[in-house]
Design an enzyme around this catalytic site. Sequence first.
Site, PDB file in Angstrom:
ATOM      1  N   TYR A 119       7.861   2.503   3.846  1.00  0.00           N
ATOM      2  CA  TYR A 119       7.965   3.935   3.545  1.00  0.00           C
ATOM      3  C   TYR A 119       7.339   4.725   4.708  1.00  0.00           C
ATOM      4  O   TYR A 119       6.329   4.301   5.279  1.00  0.00           O
ATOM      5  CB  TYR A 119       7.246   4.225   2.214  1.00  0.00           C
ATOM      6  N   LYS A 160       7.050   7.174  -9.326  1.00  0.00           N
ATOM      7  CA  LYS A 160       8.450   6.768  -9.410  1.00  0.00           C
ATOM      8  C   LYS A 160       8.779   6.185 -10.787  1.00  0.00           C
ATOM      9  O   LYS A 160       8.652   6.884 -11.776  1.00  0.00           O
ATOM     10  CB  LYS A 160       8.743   5.789  -8.266  1.00  0.00           C
TER      11      LYS A 160
END
Length: 385
Positions: A105, A202
């Site tokens: 990420y 998430k």
Amino acid sequence: MNYSTKLVKVNKDPGHGSHISPVYLTSTFVFDDAEIGAKRFAGEDPGFMYSRLGNPNVRELEEKVAALEFGEGCLAFSSGMAAITGCFLGILQAGDHVVAHTALYGATHAFLTTTIKKFGIDVTFVPFKTGEELEPHITDRTKVVYFETPSNPTLSLVDMESVAAISRQKGALTIVDNTFLSPYLQNPILHGIDIVVHSATKYLSGHGYLIGGLVISRKDIIDPMRKEVQKNMGANLSPMDAWLLYQGIRTLHIRMDRSQENAQILAQRLANHKAVDKVYFPGLANFEDKNIMEKQMKGPGAMISFILKGGYETGVKLMNSVKLSTLAVSLGDVGTLIQHPASMTHAIIPKEEREKAGIDDGLVRFSVGIEDVEDIWKDLEMALG
Ligand code: LCS
């Protein structure tokens, strides 16, 4: 208890016996006398002291997540990045070395190329898939091996068992970011990994209403991290967010099953669409890491990345054409989200490095939600057209 029951089960609140815990919106806790206060600070009384050091909602969440990831303990942080950086700063010191995967990420990659350097820690980026590929890069200074599996956004996999075995043999701790699958679909600790991190923002939350992070590990790792990282650095999750996250987790299995089912159908249709060059999705028959998937994942997950013919411009056009899918970063929401890594989540990584990690300028990332799959497809097909 079986896994679904573990997710749903709540503990009766000890106060008034409410079914769902009340939110303990308090910064501090009252000591009945000075002796109790001293005992709590000395660790001889289990009561709470101050919400940076512990709070009933945060503790309830940490206990649930530790059980879901098969760890001995868990720490809740104010973001996924706070959880990740907290691990590195808690474990490492000047002179140490980290082997990190090339596919990470954007902000994790940025932390490892900039911030951590200021503390005299070296990082080597390696595109390893197995322990064998990792081994030559481990030195006697290597303290941590860090990776995501599946990776954001190319969904490449790392064989956890072989990487954990080599790292342990060489005296390095393994940290895995399990955000893309959630504990419902993958449990790194069961494959020998030392520490699991999550962006709880998430799938665990699932409803896009909070930012949070989690670290799960053994007691000998979690206990000192609680004292040093959480107490001294203070990037803690708030009681309100802990409560929301706890409620979100209770439907993780149902959300994940539906999103995954939708993603399987959509990935197959995308792979057969003439506007699409390549689809990255672990559930496709030609997925390159199928053998690794079968060893460690309970399902392919619900993230799809695909490369459009026509590159950057076509990608931008697609995102401006969809009407049902939401053009936004983040992932793991009940609603489908679409974004363009090269200009958004991974824009911070130089183009050359992005390409090494397989992030083409035309790559589109699709986080499949729980809507009716035919509606998602109708919208995507229209936009692809
Ligand atoms: N790890 C992974 C794999 C992520 O995808 C993210 C955020 C983080 C850690 C950081 O977590 P946060 O601090 O945001 O809770 N990923 C994002 C993404 O792909 N789009 O927006 C944020």
